[in-house]
Scaffold this motif. Structure first.
Motif, short mmCIF file in Angstrom:
data_model
loop_
_atom_site.label_atom_id
_atom_site.label_comp_id
_atom_site.label_asym_id
_atom_site.label_seq_id
_atom_site.Cartn_x
_atom_site.Cartn_y
_atom_site.Cartn_z
N ILE A 174 0.84 -1.20 0.00
CA ILE A 174 0.00 0.00 0.00
C ILE A 174 0.87 1.25 0.00
CG2 ILE A 174 -1.70 1.31 1.34
CD1 ILE A 174 -2.79 -1.39 2.31
N LEU A 175 1.95 1.22 0.75
CA LEU A 175 2.87 2.36 0.80
C LEU A 175 3.47 2.63 -0.57
CD1 LEU A 175 4.35 4.38 2.69
CD2 LEU A 175 6.13 2.66 2.88
N TRP A 176 3.87 1.60 -1.27
CA TRP A 176 4.49 1.77 -2.58
C TRP A 176 3.49 2.22 -3.63
CZ3 TRP A 176 9.53 2.06 -2.97
CH2 TRP A 176 10.30 1.50 -1.96
N ILE A 177 2.29 1.67 -3.57
CA ILE A 177 1.25 2.08 -4.52
C ILE A 177 0.89 3.55 -4.31
CG2 ILE A 177 -1.18 1.75 -5.15
CD1 ILE A 177 -0.72 -1.26 -4.54
N ALA A 178 0.74 3.94 -3.05
CA ALA A 178 0.42 5.34 -2.75
C ALA A 178 1.57 6.26 -3.13
CB ALA A 178 0.09 5.49 -1.27
N ALA A 179 2.81 5.78 -2.96
CA ALA A 179 3.98 6.60 -3.30
C ALA A 179 4.10 6.81 -4.81
CB ALA A 179 5.26 5.96 -2.76
N VAL A 180 3.44 5.98 -5.60
CA VAL A 180 3.44 6.15 -7.06
C VAL A 180 2.20 6.94 -7.51
CG1 VAL A 180 3.29 4.93 -9.26
CG2 VAL A 180 4.87 4.13 -7.50
N LEU A 181 1.05 6.62 -6.95
CA LEU A 181 -0.19 7.27 -7.39
C LEU A 181 -0.29 8.73 -6.95
CD1 LEU A 181 -2.87 4.47 -6.89
CD2 LEU A 181 -1.83 5.27 -9.00
N ALA A 182 0.10 9.04 -5.74
CA ALA A 182 -0.03 10.41 -5.23
C ALA A 182 0.75 11.42 -6.07
CB ALA A 182 0.38 10.48 -3.77
N PRO A 183 2.03 11.20 -6.36
CA PRO A 183 2.73 12.19 -7.18
C PRO A 183 2.24 12.21 -8.62
CG PRO A 183 4.20 10.39 -6.65
CD PRO A 183 2.96 10.19 -5.85
N THR A 184 1.80 11.07 -9.12
CA THR A 184 1.29 11.04 -10.49
C THR A 184 0.04 11.91 -10.62
OG1 THR A 184 2.15 8.81 -10.80
CG2 THR A 184 0.49 9.56 -12.36
N LEU A 185 -0.92 11.68 -9.75
CA LEU A 185 -2.16 12.44 -9.82
C LEU A 185 -1.93 13.92 -9.50
CD1 LEU A 185 -4.57 9.93 -8.05
CD2 LEU A 185 -4.40 10.42 -10.49
N THR A 186 -1.17 14.18 -8.47
CA THR A 186 -0.90 15.57 -8.08
C THR A 186 -0.21 16.34 -9.19
OG1 THR A 186 -0.72 14.91 -5.77
CG2 THR A 186 0.25 17.03 -6.38
N THR A 187 0.80 15.75 -9.76
CA THR A 187 1.60 16.44 -10.77
C THR A 187 0.81 16.64 -12.06
OG1 THR A 187 3.55 15.42 -9.82
CG2 THR A 187 3.82 16.45 -11.95
N VAL A 188 0.09 15.64 -12.48
CA VAL A 188 -0.71 15.77 -13.71
C VAL A 188 -1.75 16.88 -13.55
CG1 VAL A 188 -2.43 14.63 -15.16
CG2 VAL A 188 -0.32 13.44 -14.58
N VAL A 189 -2.45 16.89 -12.43
CA VAL A 189 -3.49 17.91 -12.22
C VAL A 189 -2.86 19.30 -12.10
CG1 VAL A 189 -5.23 18.72 -10.58
CG2 VAL A 189 -5.14 16.31 -11.21
N LEU A 190 -1.83 19.43 -11.28
CA LEU A 190 -1.21 20.74 -11.07
C LEU A 190 -0.62 21.31 -12.35
CD1 LEU A 190 -0.24 22.91 -8.99
CD2 LEU A 190 1.90 21.61 -8.93
N VAL A 191 0.14 20.50 -13.06
CA VAL A 191 0.79 20.97 -14.29
C VAL A 191 -0.26 21.29 -15.36
CG1 VAL A 191 2.32 20.26 -16.17
CG2 VAL A 191 3.00 19.89 -13.81
N SER A 192 -1.29 20.48 -15.46
CA SER A 192 -2.34 20.74 -16.45
C SER A 192 -3.07 22.05 -16.16
CB SER A 192 -3.34 19.59 -16.48
OG SER A 192 -2.73 18.41 -16.90
N LEU A 193 -3.40 22.27 -14.90
CA LEU A 193 -4.11 23.51 -14.54
C LEU A 193 -3.23 24.74 -14.76
CD1 LEU A 193 -5.99 22.45 -11.30
CD2 LEU A 193 -6.97 22.91 -13.55
N LEU A 194 -1.99 24.67 -14.34
CA LEU A 194 -1.10 25.81 -14.51
C LEU A 194 -0.82 26.09 -15.99
CD1 LEU A 194 1.42 25.31 -11.59
CD2 LEU A 194 -0.40 27.00 -11.78
N THR A 195 -0.65 25.04 -16.77
CA THR A 195 -0.39 25.23 -18.19
C THR A 195 -1.62 25.81 -18.89
OG1 THR A 195 1.16 23.40 -18.17
CG2 THR A 195 0.33 24.09 -20.31
N ARG A 196 -2.80 25.29 -18.55
CA ARG A 196 -4.02 25.82 -19.15
C ARG A 196 -4.21 27.29 -18.80
NH1 ARG A 196 -8.71 22.83 -17.07
NH2 ARG A 196 -7.48 21.08 -17.81
N SER A 197 -3.92 27.64 -17.57
CA SER A 197 -4.02 29.03 -17.13
C SER A 197 -3.03 29.91 -17.89
CB SER A 197 -3.77 29.11 -15.63
OG SER A 197 -3.66 30.44 -15.22
#
Length: 95
Positions: free
Chosen positions: A58-81
């Motif tokens: 669970i620790l490893w899955i969360a350590a991969v999913l959290a940065p993936t989701l966070t980074t994709v959303v953050l970068v997409s929103l900032l780029t769109r803006s």
């Protein structure tokens, strides 16, 4: 010391997201890896405080999913803006 694993995983995922998404010339190269490392570090710390060890999947899955989701959303929103603001500036200037 094991938190370094989470930070490195997050930074590598953030770097991959930076190069995978379009308009990379509109953002700094450090933004996505830093966001990924921060997300992975926070999740890793929270889950280890909850009692999960490095042997827990669970620790490893969360350590991969959290940065993936966070980074994709953050970068997409900032780029769109940024694209929308640049377009509005071009219209305003008549270019």
């Amino acid at each position: 010391m094991q938190i370094l694993l989470g930070l490195i995983i997050g930074a590598v995922i953030g770097l991959a997201v930076h190069f995978a998404l379009p308009h990379r010339h509109l953002r700094g190269v450090v933004l996505a890896p830093l966001a990924g490392a921060a997300a992975a570090g926070i999740v890793w710390t929270a889950l280890t405080w909850m009692g999960l060890g490095a042997d827990s999947p669970i620790l490893w899955i969360a350590a991969v999913l959290a940065p993936t989701l966070t980074t994709v959303v953050l970068v997409s929103l900032l780029t769109r803006s940024r694209v929308a603001r640049d377009h509005a500036d071009r219209v305003r200037l008549g270019v």
